[in-house]
Write an enzyme that holds these catalytic residues in place. Structure first.
Site, PDB file in Angstrom:
ATOM      1  N   LEU B 125       0.818  -1.084  -0.083  1.00 36.53           N
ATOM      2  CA  LEU B 125      -0.131  -0.048   0.074  1.00 36.53           C
ATOM      3  C   LEU B 125       1.008   1.390   0.017  1.00 36.53           C
ATOM      4  O   LEU B 125       1.800   1.307   0.817  1.00 36.53           O
ATOM      5  CB  LEU B 125      -0.815  -0.036   1.266  1.00 36.53           C
ATOM      6  CG  LEU B 125      -1.724   1.224   1.312  1.00 36.53           C
ATOM      7  CD1 LEU B 125      -3.039   1.001   0.516  1.00 36.53           C
ATOM      8  CD2 LEU B 125      -2.487   1.305   2.839  1.00 36.53           C
ATOM      9  N   HIS B 229       5.481   1.035  13.129  1.00 32.26           N
ATOM     10  CA  HIS B 229       6.125   2.116  13.050  1.00 32.26           C
ATOM     11  C   HIS B 229       4.988   3.152  13.030  1.00 32.26           C
ATOM     12  O   HIS B 229       3.988   3.221  12.829  1.00 32.26           O
ATOM     13  CB  HIS B 229       6.703   2.168  11.480  1.00 32.26           C
ATOM     14  CG  HIS B 229       7.727   3.403  11.169  1.00 32.26           C
ATOM     15  ND1 HIS B 229       7.066   4.700  10.939  1.00 32.26           N
ATOM     16  CD2 HIS B 229       9.067   3.431  11.428  1.00 32.26           C
ATOM     17  CE1 HIS B 229       8.152   5.478  11.086  1.00 32.26           C
ATOM     18  NE2 HIS B 229       9.157   4.636  10.873  1.00 32.26           N
TER      19      HIS B 229
END
Lengths: 339, 342
Positions: B125, B229
């Site tokens: 993505l 993250h």
């Protein structure tokens, strides 16, 4: 005269004092009267009974005596672990390689194993520091002389655990990096647990997956296969005999576990039987050697001056008396290694 | 208009541009022309029904038709790990206990696993920064879920998504430094790059095969296990809302979470419905947002539509054209976001 003989029940108080002095790390010599008494009893019965290699329970304990005083003790167990698995870490190398990525890494891994189970084990070694030189060599090697004389009682391979690194407070960097995580106990506490529980019982709580050494803190890595300064001399005596240090380590403190083929040890290869000749006095140049009789329960080994001839050995009357032999008997003689 | 469609061979130049924008941080979209061309080729063949399941990979692009730009991309792998092994760490529990010694210790360990072999995967993505608004991100990511709903037979019962783990601005990952680094002569960014190029298996084969006790890892490495993250947190939140959960699987390089869900239980799959199209003069401009796709495999299209769709989907002529449907045709639709439950 420095003498080694089998331990006796009457030696218990002296052994207890030595066990206490030996401190942390000599787990095969627990400072516990009941355990020590049990060991002595086991030793007595081992010396007295017939045994063959592989039987298992035999445990032969010796004392070093100077002028009637017990100043050291050492033992040989016929089968490490007795009827339980004997745990150690095996040093292994895994190669992590990829042709495609052109990467080739050798990774040091500790693998929990039972490889040493049932091997002959030198253990319970402690000498009063005043006897670290000749006394230590006599005591340590007298066991090998005994094995040479009673060869059928012992198997093929032999091991000896060396005390690993720890500081004066008993903190072991290896233990702190691995064992502590699994026990929440300090090393001295674990040593205490060994008094009431067998070592393998405790080993069963240790991580059973391999330990990747690069993941350990530096000070733990540095302790792997190392020997405590107090045991350096002991280690030196055995490495001179031909023991090797590379393959196995203690799972608790990371100390080296020495291994060897019994028949390839120096004492086994170079000790020889000679007929006794008793002389009034020996030449001034007569060498001090390790000398032992060939008995089992009545085993005695001494450091004594002797003069070798073709098939005979000249010794003085006092030596013959201490060994309990008369002229014409066979005794085992070998050279000192370290002196 | 913003339209989701399968990538085409003619998209290569624009795909390459997007990959350049993605840069180093985005390893699933390396700016390597041959690699991207192969990726497109595999997708085109997959949409043409020319590949066996083990090779099927569907790449979608979000096209801004007004400006002729590719705004983003995403992909669906039909089944991972069937050609080369697919690795994860599973966080497992090991208990070391002795009643007699008063010891009871519970330990977590990382077990190298191929447990996700054969599962479908949401991946790759990336949205161009210029387009990170107006629900474009949701359209891009969730259009794949409608594709899953429409063509369930092409996919596994379970879908996974790997989320990027924690690394700093220099590209250094505490998990990698604490674990992987010891087994390689390689920086994380390099390993990550190879992973993007599809060399993950080679790298994985250099990793430790035996379980790793978490407590033997440095604390900063332990701290990032299962952590996404910071940039990936919104994506994780979105997947969680759709029903994806971390079941204790993490990435073997950066320790980032792998989330998974049963395909039929994913909110957008479960709640999607086929509805007839009703053409209207103009597109509705307000109300709830709906994700709508056609039922065409090779010419799959998806768009965002406003307005209620109780029993039919009202589309403007432009929207109907975009979806390549006419009055009365069936389209699949689902509310863009899960309803807020009281």
């Amino acid at each position: 005269m420095l003498t080694v003989r089998p331990v006796r029940t009457a030696d218990l108080p002296a052994i207890e004092r030595l066990a206490f002095d030996s401190g942390i790390g000599v787990t095969s010599l627990p400072a516990d009267r009941d355990r020590l008494f049990e060991r002595i009893q086991r030793s007595n019965s081992s010396f007295e009974h017939e045994a063959t290699a592989g039987a298992g329970y035999e445990y032969y304990a010796f004392v070093l005596v100077d002028d009637g005083q017990v100043v050291g003790t050492a033992a040989v167990a016929a089968a490490a672990g007795f009827d339980e698995p004997f745990y150690s870490y095996r040093n292994e190398i895994f190669v992590h390689a990829s042709r495609t990525l052109r990467v080739h890494n050798r990774v040091h891994v500790l693998n929990l194993c039972h490889d040493l189970t049932g091997m002959v084990q030198l253990c319970g070694f402690y000498v009063d520091p005043a006897y670290r030189q000749l006394g230590a060599e006599l005591l340590s090697r007298a066991r090998l002389m005994f094995i040479a004389g009673q060869r059928l009682r012992f198997g093929k391979r032999i091991i000896a655990e060396m005390q690993g690194l720890h500081d004066e407070q008993g903190q072991s960097p290896f233990w702190n990096a691995i064992g502590r995580i699994f026990f929440d106990m300090d090393f001295p506490q674990v040593e205490q647990a060994f008094v009431t529980h067998s070592k393998s019982f405790i080993a069963e709580l240790m991580p059973n997956y391999p330990i990747y050494v690069p993941l350990l803190p530096d000070e733990a890595q540095d302790a792997i296969s190392q020997v405590h300064p107090d045991s350096e001399r002991t280690c030196q005596i055995l490495t001179r005999e031909g023991f090797e240090t590379d393959e196995y380590i203690d799972i608790f403190d990371g100390g080296a576990v020495l291994t060897a083929d019994i028949d390839r040890l120096y004492t086994l290869q170079h000790s020889r039987l000679y007929r006794v000749e008793v002389v009034d006095s020996l030449p001034a140049l007569a060498k001090t050697r390790l000398v032992g009789n060939e008995r089992c329960a009545g085993y005695v080994a001494v450091l004594a001056a002797s003069q070798l001839a073709d098939n005979g050995v000249q010794i003085e009357a006092e030596t013959a008396e201490t060994l309990g032999v008369a002229a014409g008997a066979w005794i085992r003689v070998t050279e000192l290694q370290l002196g | 208009m913003m339209i989701i469609r399968p990538i085409a061979r003619s998209d290569l130049a624009r795909f390459m541009e997007l990959a350049r924008v993605a840069g180093v941080g985005m390893t699933s979209l390396p700016a390597e022309e041959t690699w991207l061309a192969e990726r497109i080729d595999r997708s085109v063949k997959s949409f043409a029904g020319e590949l066996p399941q083990v090779e099927q990979g569907y790449v979608f692009v979000l096209e801004d038709t007004a400006r002729g730009r590719i705004a983003g991309t995403c992909a669906l792998e039909a089944a991972v790990g069937l050609k080369t092994p697919w690795y994860n760490y599973r966080i497992g529990t090991v208990v070391h206990a002795s009643e007699e010694l008063g010891v009871y210790k519970r330990h977590d360990a990382l077990f190298l696993s191929n447990d996700h072999t054969g599962f479908s995967e949401l991946c790759s993505l990336f949205m161009h920064p210029d387009y990170r608004a107006n629900r474009n991100g949701s359209l891009l990511s969730k259009s794949r879920l409608l594709f899953l709903a429409q063509f369930p037979d092409l996919f596994s019962d379970i879908v996974v998504a790997e989320l990027r783990g924690v690394s700093d601005e220099q590209g250094s990952s505490p998990f990698w430094e604490g674990l992987g680094r010891h087994f390689f002569s390689m920086d994380f960014s390099r390993a990550d790059y190879l992973t993007g190029l599809g060399e993950k298996t080679f790298v994985a084969e250099l990793m430790p095969k035996h379980p790793i006790y978490l407590e033997l890892l440095p604390e900063d490495a332990q701290a990032v296990i299962r952590e996404p993250h910071p940039d990936t947190r919104p994506a994780l939140k979105m997947l969680n809302a759709e029903g994806f959960r971390c079941e204790g699987y993490v990435d073997i390089f950066d320790g980032g979470p792998t989330v998974q869900a049963y395909t039929r239980e994913i909110r957008a799959v479960r709640d999607s419905r086929l509805r007839p199209v009703q053409l209207a003069k103009s597109a509705c401009e307000e109300g709830e947002r709906w994700l709508v796709c056609n039922t065409n495999f090779t010419d799959f299209r998806a768009i965002l539509v406003y307005g209620a769709t109780d029993d039919r989907v009202t589309l403007s002529a432009e929207q109907a054209d975009a979806l390549m449907v006419g009055e009365g045709a069936k389209v699949r639709c689902v509310a863009l976001s899960p309803a807020h439950r009281a």
